[in-house]
Motif scaffolding. Structure first.
Motif: not given
Length: 967
Positions: A308-333
């Motif tokens: 139901l989230a209009d904005v959805y974040i799913n990923g991970e921080f690698d422990g050394n300053g970086s993030f990698n994942g997906i951002i869903r904005i409304y219906n677009e990932s």
């Protein structure tokens, strides 16, 4: 030489290290989980409940419990290291034959948090095969700074028979009071002195006053109800005021109750699928009311809320300053990566941390959700919104609380909301820590957050800058990417259009309501004036010689008032359906008007005839001409008024269209001369061409969104179609269909439950009637035997009612995680007789038992009962009768299969149609309702002959979550 430990050191390690009530309860619940409990309970019995003279607080778990050796060698030994070593147990009797668990406790002092709850305390614990052990203590004894640990006696006794519990309890209290027999220490100094003499008196008095009242004894007896019972129960006799105030409904303690609820809810991670199946309850028993505190302010989040989230974040921080994942904005990932340009240092490496986060828009107009979805999610976010931290799927406090904004979202947003966007109060989700991955992110000794070390600071720095950059990239007022802003504007425009339409509809309703209120007065005035004119005309026509000039004015007024009659009834707007009350009032008004017309018509006709007799043909011809002209004038007036309104509206729309067109053209052309003058190279030509093209496309999109739709709408207008009436008809039809469906569904759900009750109760009543007739024959031996049968059948009747009662609570039920193992046990009990009578083999997989479904509990019970009931019918003539419940984790599908009659392929879809049934006297509503009920929980059900599912070669049903691909 050796260290000696003062008693108050234990007080400092225990109560002194506990930040608040939720932390104390959480520590004890963690210990229960580590003891392989499935149910963790807090229970307040308030004075006055079932005639209790005192208040009591109980913390209990159904874990493995302790023997006397366990208490002496482990529970009374502080800082035991088995948990901190994070060693896994082996599946055995010590784990209650359950899968080994990663320990939630760590420091070996969490047990001391029981001291926070109040004093004195009775601990009852039982291990399978061992007697109940009882330990009595008042933790305030440890506050005496003159006592050493080895000076203190903690009484412990075995309870071989629960009936002797009160006697054992009294012995424990006597043993405990021996702690006060000694007046001086080895150096002849008083042990109790100064203000502590008052403390001593209070402890002794409270021990003497501590009693086990009947309702508490009943609770203890039900907890340890058999030889195989196991678990631990802490009973506090004088709970602290903060606990007692949780039972109140006043506004004074509202914030504290919300604080406790928000802190204890989400004890284990509800946002993801885990192997942890722990049920936590906090029951409040007061006066004639019992309720679960944790559910008193609505359901907590679950994994499906991320959908139901209009904005959805799913990923991970690698422990050394970086993030990698997906951002869903409304219906677009979107695949998204980020690296924090901070200094990298091995000492700040904090380990991989997954994050899953949903975000709720502050206004419905900016959300993609329906009104009901938006309100339901907003209520959850209002109560429980925040960013939670879980370690090994157990909540780390205080994260998730309203005041635990450790990444500073609100502080940044208060400076400039258009830049920083994210609000802590609108988000929900978690950071996923484990001991293995994140060994340096440790709890403070107070269990109130993470230690602020180098690793913690590195992580928060990475997370803060990640959210800052993400906001600037997509969500800021002047974001680098316009995806979110564009979609938000589109939703806002749609919302404003609907809002304007509703406002117009509301204005129509208000005008209609006003006309309903004004009608009686208008009719009274009209009737009074009309009757007065008739009386005047009658008087004039009664004269012997009367001329036309004498009655002309009266006849003109009557003609005018005749034409006004049509306008007296309030005009019903075509855009909406009046309420039943309004329709009833309108009906009464029409009746009143008709009665009035019937009343005056005879007199009006009589006077017309009288006028014809009295007046000359010339006079009558003149009067007729006036009447004729009156009708023409009335029609002409109405048409001209509406034509004038039409001309004004067209003029206004045309003017508005020209002004908007001029503004759009000026926006594109105003910089033409300047831009052309600035071009001095070919590169600039390409650059400005692209810029102008982008501006043109933007302006053209605006015209397509605002101007052209109006033109298209006007072009479609026709005198042959009443657009307002069509729209009103569709709205009325939709409202009627929605209402009828809700009525049909509720009635049918009740019908299913009644049919089940009818079938079960008829059999039980037949047995009871038969046994009552036998009892009436006064045969003593048979009477005793039959009376026992009668008692047993009444118990069955009661049990059947208890089983069926959840089916009645669909409308008021809340969505929660329902354990499939609980469903399985419920079905075994519900179909106990049929399973035995038909020799049915009821199989269930471990995967099914460990799964859970987010749904209203009565709905899932009704669905399974309907399918199993059908399975039993279609297996009657089979030699092998098997029902199998299974779950496929890889596809998230629940399977309900049986070895009965196979469903032909062409019927696989038809069986879910309303009133379609192949059973004799079948109504064909069960599967239809099952499908509709599941759809409301974003689940679908279908039948299949695919061997992947239908391995019993009978009827096979699959329940699965509806995904975006399925829509």
């Amino acid at each position: 030489m050796q260290f000696r430990t003062k008693a108050r050191a234990v007080d400092l390690l225990g109560k002194g290290q506990i930040a608040d009530l939720p932390t104390a309860i959480t520590e004890l619940w963690k210990n229960g989980y580590d003891a392989y409990a499935d149910n963790l309970t807090a229970e307040l019995f308030k004075e006055g409940f079932n005639f209790l003279e005192n208040s009591y607080f109980i913390i209990s778990d159904d874990g493995k419990g302790m023997s006397s050796s366990d208490i002496l060698d482990k529970w009374l030994v502080l800082g035991t290291d088995s948990k901190s070593r994070a060693e896994l147990d082996e599946e055995s009797e010590a784990t209650l034959w359950k899968r080994p668990r990663i320990k939630a406790g760590e420091k070996g002092i969490g047990r001391l948090s029981v001291a926070y709850l109040g004093n004195p305390m009775l601990m009852l614990t039982k291990k399978i095969g061992f007697p109940i052990e009882a330990l009595y203590f008042d933790w305030r004894l440890l506050e005496n700074y003159n006592l050493f640990l080895d000076d203190i006696n903690i009484p412990l006794k075995s309870v071989n028979n629960l009936n002797a519990l009160e006697s054992v309890f009294n012995d424990l209290k006597k043993d405990f009071q021996s702690n006060f027999n000694k007046e001086v220490d080895l150096y002849n100094k008083p042990i109790w002195e100064g203000k502590q003499i008052e403390l001593k008196s209070e402890i002794i008095a409270n021990t003497k006053e501590a009693i086990l009242e009947a309702p508490i004894l009943e609770y203890i007896f039900s907890f340890f109800n058999s030889e195989d019972s196991h678990g631990t129960l802490f009973l506090t006799f004088n709970p602290i005021n903060q606990i007692l105030e949780l039972a109140e409904n006043d506004n004074d303690g509202l914030e504290d109750r919300k604080f406790v609820i928000s802190s204890l809810t989400g004890f284990t991670n509800p946002f993801k699928d885990t192997n942890i199946e722990i049920f936590t309850t906090f029951n409040i028993n007061k006066e004639n009311e019992t309720f679960d505190l944790l559910n008193s302010r609505g359901n907590f989040f679950n994994k499906s809320d991320f959908d139901l989230a209009d904005v959805y974040i799913n990923g991970e921080f690698d422990g050394n300053g970086s993030f990698n994942g997906i951002i869903r904005i409304y219906n677009e990932s979107i695949n998204y990566t980020y690296t924090n340009p901070r200094k990298k240092d091995k000492r700040s490496l904090y380990g991989c941390i997954p994050i899953e986060l949903g975000y709720s828009q502050g206004e419905e107009k900016s959300s993609n959700l329906t009104e009901n979805q938006f309100n339901a999610l907003r209520n959850k976010v209002t109560e429980y919104g925040g960013l939670y931290i879980f370690r090994d799927d157990f909540r780390v406090l205080p994260y998730g609380r309203e005041n635990a904004d450790f990444l500073g979202f609100e502080e940044r947003r208060s400076k400039r909301a258009g830049t920083y966007y994210f609000s802590y109060r609108r988000m929900y989700g978690y950071l996923d820590l484990t001991r293995d991955r994140n060994e340096y992110l440790k709890d403070k000794s107070s269990r109130e957050g993470l230690i602020n070390n180098a690793q913690y600071r590195a992580f928060t720095n990475d997370a803060i800058n990640f959210f800052k950059t993400l906001a600037q990239d997509y969500f800021a007022t002047e974001a680098k990417q316009s995806l979110f802003i564009d979609k938000k504007k589109e939703l806002n425009d749609q919302h404003e259009a609907l809002k304007a339409d509703k406002a117009r509809e509301k204005a129509d309703k208000i005008a209609f309501s006003k006309s309903l209120n004004d009608y009686p007065k208008k009719l009274d005035e009209h009737q009074s004036k009309y009757e007065h004119l008739l009386n005047q005309l009658d008087e004039k026509l009664s004269l012997i010689n009367v001329g036309y000039s004498e009655v002309e004015k009266i006849l003109d007024e009557l003609q005018k008032m005749d034409l006004e009659l049509k306008g007296l009834i309030p005009k019903v707007p075509k855009r909406y359906k009046p309420t039943e009350t309004q329709k009833e009032r309108l009906y009464k008004f029409e009746n009143r008007l008709n009665n009035y017309i019937e009343l005056v018509t005879p007199k009006r006709e009589e006077l017309n005839k009288k006028a014809q007799d009295k007046l000359e043909i010339r006079d009558l011809k003149i009067d007729f001409t006036k009447k004729y002209n009156g009708y023409i004038s009335s029609l002409e007036k109405a048409l001209n008024e509406n034509r004038q309104q039409l001309d004004n509206k067209f003029s206004s729309l045309s003017k508005d269209y020209r002004e908007r067109s001029r503004r759009l053209i000026n926006s594109l052309s105003e910089n033409k001369e300047r831009i052309v003058g600035e071009i001095v190279s070919k590169e600039q030509v390409n650059h400005f061409t692209n810029e102008i093209e982008k501006q043109y496309n933007s302006l053209f999109e605006e015209t397509e969104r605002t101007l052209f739709p109006l033109v298209e709408h006007i072009k479609r207008l026709s005198f042959d179609i009443d657009e307002e009436q069509v729209q009103g008809a569709y709205k009325a039809q939709y409202d009627q269909m929605k209402y009828q469906w809700e009525q049909t569904r509720d009635t049918a759900q009740l019908g299913i439950a009644v049919e089940i009750i009818d079938h079960e109760f008829n059999q039980l009543y037949a047995k009871i009637n038969n046994q009552i007739s036998v009892l009436g024959k006064n045969d003593t031996v048979n009477s005793i035997r039959e009376f026992n049968f009668l008692e047993k059948n009444f118990k069955q009747l009661e049990d059947k009612y208890a089983l069926l009662s959840p089916l009645y609570r669909i409308s008021g039920a809340l969505i929660k995680d329902v354990s499939c193992n609980t469903v399985y046990r419920y079905l075994l009990e519900f179909f106990e007789n049929q399973i035995a009578d038909y020799n049915i083999k009821f199989e269930v997989s471990e995967a099914f038992k460990s799964h859970s479904i987010a749904i209203k509990e009565p709905v899932i019970y009704t669905v399974f009962i309907n399918i199993i009931n059908n399975a039993i019918y279609w297996m009657r003539n089979k030699e092998q009768r098997i029902i199998k419940l299974d779950y496929l984790p890889e596809s998230n599908e629940i399977i309900i299969a049986n070895s009965g009659e196979k469903i032909p392929d062409y019927r696989l879809d038809k069986i879910f149609e309303l009133f379609y049934s192949q059973r004799p006297n079948g109504r064909g509503i069960g599967l239809y309702l099952s499908k509709q009920s599941l759809l409301e929980s974003d689940l679908e059900i279908f039948a299949s002959n695919d061997k992947k599912y239908n391995y019993l070669n009978g009827a096979c049903f699959i329940i699965k979550l509806i995904t975006e691909e399925d829509v």
